[in-house]
Design a protein around this motif. Structure first.
Motif, PDB file in Angstrom:
ATOM      1  N   VAL A  11     -66.051  24.408 -26.368  1.00 58.56           N
ATOM      2  CA  VAL A  11     -65.314  24.010 -27.572  1.00 58.56           C
ATOM      3  C   VAL A  11     -64.283  22.983 -27.113  1.00 58.56           C
ATOM      4  N   PRO A  12     -64.542  21.674 -27.319  1.00 64.28           N
ATOM      5  CA  PRO A  12     -63.637  20.639 -26.802  1.00 64.28           C
ATOM      6  C   PRO A  12     -62.199  20.856 -27.257  1.00 64.28           C
ATOM      7  N   HIS A  13     -61.258  20.637 -26.321  1.00 62.00           N
ATOM      8  CA  HIS A  13     -59.842  20.787 -26.634  1.00 62.00           C
ATOM      9  C   HIS A  13     -59.352  19.557 -27.382  1.00 62.00           C
ATOM     10  N   PRO A  14     -58.663  19.723 -28.485  1.00 58.93           N
ATOM     11  CA  PRO A  14     -58.119  18.553 -29.186  1.00 58.93           C
ATOM     12  C   PRO A  14     -56.975  17.945 -28.387  1.00 58.93           C
ATOM     13  N   PRO A  15     -56.677  16.663 -28.584  1.00 57.09           N
ATOM     14  CA  PRO A  15     -55.526  16.057 -27.905  1.00 57.09           C
ATOM     15  C   PRO A  15     -54.241  16.799 -28.237  1.00 57.09           C
ATOM     16  N   ALA A  16     -53.311  16.796 -27.281  1.00 58.15           N
ATOM     17  CA  ALA A  16     -52.056  17.521 -27.444  1.00 58.15           C
ATOM     18  C   ALA A  16     -51.205  16.909 -28.546  1.00 58.15           C
ATOM     19  N   ASP A  17     -50.407  17.753 -29.172  1.00 55.35           N
ATOM     20  CA  ASP A  17     -49.418  17.289 -30.143  1.00 55.35           C
ATOM     21  C   ASP A  17     -48.201  16.789 -29.363  1.00 55.35           C
ATOM     22  N   LEU A  18     -47.955  15.487 -29.411  1.00 62.45           N
ATOM     23  CA  LEU A  18     -46.913  14.875 -28.589  1.00 62.45           C
ATOM     24  C   LEU A  18     -45.580  14.715 -29.319  1.00 62.45           C
ATOM     25  N   GLY A  19     -45.502  15.188 -30.552  1.00 63.54           N
ATOM     26  CA  GLY A  19     -44.339  14.912 -31.389  1.00 63.54           C
ATOM     27  C   GLY A  19     -43.013  15.269 -30.755  1.00 63.54           C
ATOM     28  N   ASP A  20     -42.850  16.525 -30.365  1.00 68.76           N
ATOM     29  CA  ASP A  20     -41.568  16.976 -29.821  1.00 68.76           C
ATOM     30  C   ASP A  20     -41.234  16.272 -28.511  1.00 68.76           C
ATOM     31  N   LEU A  21     -42.242  16.125 -27.646  1.00 69.87           N
ATOM     32  CA  LEU A  21     -42.019  15.467 -26.356  1.00 69.87           C
ATOM     33  C   LEU A  21     -41.572  14.022 -26.551  1.00 69.87           C
ATOM     34  N   LEU A  22     -42.241  13.287 -27.425  1.00 74.31           N
ATOM     35  CA  LEU A  22     -41.920  11.885 -27.620  1.00 74.31           C
ATOM     36  C   LEU A  22     -40.534  11.709 -28.227  1.00 74.31           C
ATOM     37  N   SER A  23     -40.183  12.565 -29.164  1.00 75.22           N
ATOM     38  CA  SER A  23     -38.846  12.489 -29.758  1.00 75.22           C
ATOM     39  C   SER A  23     -37.778  12.702 -28.697  1.00 75.22           C
ATOM     40  N   HIS A  24     -38.014  13.653 -27.803  1.00 78.75           N
ATOM     41  CA  HIS A  24     -37.047  13.940 -26.738  1.00 78.75           C
ATOM     42  C   HIS A  24     -36.947  12.766 -25.764  1.00 78.75           C
ATOM     43  N   LEU A  25     -38.083  12.246 -25.336  1.00 80.98           N
ATOM     44  CA  LEU A  25     -38.076  11.196 -24.330  1.00 80.98           C
ATOM     45  C   LEU A  25     -37.493   9.888 -24.872  1.00 80.98           C
ATOM     46  N   LYS A  26     -37.757   9.576 -26.143  1.00 82.26           N
ATOM     47  CA  LYS A  26     -37.255   8.322 -26.709  1.00 82.26           C
ATOM     48  C   LYS A  26     -35.729   8.294 -26.763  1.00 82.26           C
ATOM     49  N   THR A  27     -35.111   9.459 -26.913  1.00 82.82           N
ATOM     50  CA  THR A  27     -33.650   9.500 -26.926  1.00 82.82           C
ATOM     51  C   THR A  27     -33.081   9.644 -25.520  1.00 82.82           C
ATOM     52  N   ALA A  28     -33.858  10.237 -24.612  1.00 87.03           N
ATOM     53  CA  ALA A  28     -33.336  10.534 -23.277  1.00 87.03           C
ATOM     54  C   ALA A  28     -33.506   9.375 -22.294  1.00 87.03           C
ATOM     55  N   LEU A  29     -34.566   8.588 -22.455  1.00 85.87           N
ATOM     56  CA  LEU A  29     -34.832   7.536 -21.487  1.00 85.87           C
ATOM     57  C   LEU A  29     -34.200   6.231 -21.950  1.00 85.87           C
ATOM     58  N   PRO A  30     -33.517   5.518 -21.061  1.00 83.61           N
ATOM     59  CA  PRO A  30     -32.798   4.307 -21.446  1.00 83.61           C
ATOM     60  C   PRO A  30     -33.732   3.130 -21.718  1.00 83.61           C
ATOM     61  N   GLY A  31     -33.289   2.254 -22.610  1.00 85.55           N
ATOM     62  CA  GLY A  31     -33.967   0.976 -22.807  1.00 85.55           C
ATOM     63  C   GLY A  31     -35.261   1.028 -23.572  1.00 85.55           C
ATOM     64  N   LEU A  32     -35.536   2.115 -24.279  1.00 88.32           N
ATOM     65  CA  LEU A  32     -36.815   2.224 -24.979  1.00 88.32           C
ATOM     66  C   LEU A  32     -36.661   2.195 -26.495  1.00 88.32           C
ATOM     67  N   ARG A  33     -35.459   2.034 -26.971  1.00 88.67           N
ATOM     68  CA  ARG A  33     -35.244   1.976 -28.422  1.00 88.67           C
ATOM     69  C   ARG A  33     -35.228   0.502 -28.849  1.00 88.67           C
ATOM     70  N   PRO A  34     -36.257   0.052 -29.570  1.00 89.94           N
ATOM     71  CA  PRO A  34     -36.339  -1.371 -29.913  1.00 89.94           C
ATOM     72  C   PRO A  34     -35.325  -1.759 -30.984  1.00 89.94           C
ATOM     73  N   GLU A  35     -34.935  -3.019 -30.974  1.00 87.05           N
ATOM     74  CA  GLU A  35     -34.086  -3.531 -32.043  1.00 87.05           C
ATOM     75  C   GLU A  35     -34.942  -3.733 -33.296  1.00 87.05           C
ATOM     76  N   ARG A  36     -34.395  -3.328 -34.447  1.00 90.61           N
ATOM     77  CA  ARG A  36     -35.130  -3.451 -35.691  1.00 90.61           C
ATOM     78  C   ARG A  36     -34.993  -4.865 -36.251  1.00 90.61           C
ATOM     79  N   THR A  37     -36.080  -5.385 -36.770  1.00 86.86           N
ATOM     80  CA  THR A  37     -36.072  -6.685 -37.418  1.00 86.86           C
ATOM     81  C   THR A  37     -35.434  -6.553 -38.791  1.00 86.86           C
ATOM     82  N   ARG A  38     -34.419  -7.362 -39.059  1.00 89.89           N
ATOM     83  CA  ARG A  38     -33.727  -7.304 -40.355  1.00 89.89           C
ATOM     84  C   ARG A  38     -34.109  -8.467 -41.247  1.00 89.89           C
TER      85      ARG A  38
END
Length: 252
Positions: A122-149
Motif C-alpha cells: 500500500v504505497p505511502h502518500p507524501p508527507a504533510d509538510l505544513g507544520d514543518l514548513l511554517s516553522h522553518l520559514k520563520t526560523a531560517l533567515p533570509g527566506l521570507r520574500p519581499e511582496r510585490t506591491r
C-alpha cells in the motif's frame, strides 16, 4: 520508472547530485534539473514528478516555497547547508533531507526510504509538510520574500502604475504576462513564474500553470464535466480553466 525533479542553484553541486542520484537510483528518470525555485515549480507543473529534491536556498522561490506549493503531490527531499537546528526540525517532521556536501551513503538511505514508500504493498502518500514548513520559514533567515506591491506596465502611450491588489488575474502570454483589471489590461515583460514569489499566496491563487487569480475576484467555480472546472470572476466575463493539479482549491 520513478520520475524525479532536482532543483539546485549551484552548478557544481547540481551536477554532483545528478551523478550521485544516477548511481544510487539508476531506474529513476530525472525529468528536470532546475537552477532556481521559479523554474522548479514551473517544471513540476509541466512534468508532475513523483519525487523532488529541493535546495532550500535558491533564487526566486525558495525550496520551502516550492515544497509548500507541491504539498502532497510528490515526495520531497530537502538539500540543505543549514546547521543542527534545521536538521532537528527536519527529523521532527519525519522528512528526508541531505546535508551539503551530499554524501553517497546518506543519499542511498534517502533513496531507499523513498523507494519503500513508493513500492510498498500500500504505497505511502507524501508527507504533510505544513507544520514543518511554517516553522522553518520563520526560523531560517533570509527566506521570507519581499511582496510585490506595484507593477509598471505599458498601456498604449502610457506607463501605468498598477496596484497588485486590484489585479483580477495574471495569465501567461508567450514572452509576457497578461495583467487583467476591471477596466483594462496590460502586458508586463516579467514571466508569470517570476512574478509568483512576490505575490501573496493567501490572496493570489494559482489555478493553472499559466494562470494566477485574485481570490477576492472569484465569484464561483463550476464544473465543466467530471474532470474539468472553471472559475467565474466578478467584474470580468472571462472564464478561467482550473487544471487538475489545483482542483483541490475548490473542493468542499
Amino acid at each position: 520508472m520513478t520520475t524525479v525533479l532536482v532543483a539546485e542553484d549551484e552548478p557544481l553541486m547540481r551536477e554532483r547530485l545528478l551523478e550521485m542520484l544516477a548511481a544510487a537510483w539508476p531506474e529513476a528518470r530525472v525529468v528536470l534539473a532546475a537552477e532556481n525555485g521559479n523554474d522548479a515549480w514551473d517544471g513540476f507543473l509541466e512534468h508532475e514528478p513523483q519525487v523532488a529534491f529541493l535546495d532550500i536556498r535558491m533564487p526566486g522561490l525558495s525550496g520551502l516555497e516550492v515544497a509548500q506549493r507541491i504539498g502532497k503531490l510528490a515526495h520531497v527531499v530537502f538539500v540543505t547547508a543549514y546547521d543542527q537546528y534545521a536538521v532537528d526540525a527536519f527529523d521532527a517532521g519525519a522528512v528526508d533531507y541531505l546535508l551539503k556536501p551530499v554524501q553517497a551513503d546518506r543519499l542511498d538511505k534517502a533513496v531507499a526510504r523513498i523507494r519503500d514508500k513508493l513500492h510498498a504493498a500500500v504505497p505511502h502518500p507524501p508527507a504533510d509538510l505544513g507544520d514543518l514548513l511554517s516553522h522553518l520559514k520563520t526560523a531560517l533567515p533570509g527566506l521570507r520574500p519581499e511582496r510585490t506591491r506595484w507593477l509598471k506596465a505599458s498601456v498604449g502611450r502610457q506607463i501605468r502604475v498598477i496596484d497588485v491588489d486590484e489585479v483580477l488575474f495574471f495569465q501567461s502570454d508567450t514572452k509576457y504576462t497578461r495583467v487583467v483589471l476591471r477596466d483594462y489590461e496590460a502586458l508586463v515583460r516579467t514571466p508569470l513564474k517570476d512574478l509568483l514569489g512576490g505575490l501573496d499566496r493567501e490572496r493570489f491563487w494559482q489555478i493553472h500553470r499559466g494562470t494566477v487569480v485574485n481570490a477576492t475576484a472569484i465569484a464561483a467555480a463550476e464544473r465543466i464535466d467530471a474532470e474539468r472546472m472553471q472559475v467565474l470572476l466578478r467584474g470580468c466575463d472571462e472564464k478561467l480553466t482550473v487544471s487538475r493539479t489545483f482542483a483541490h482549491l475548490f473542493r468542499d
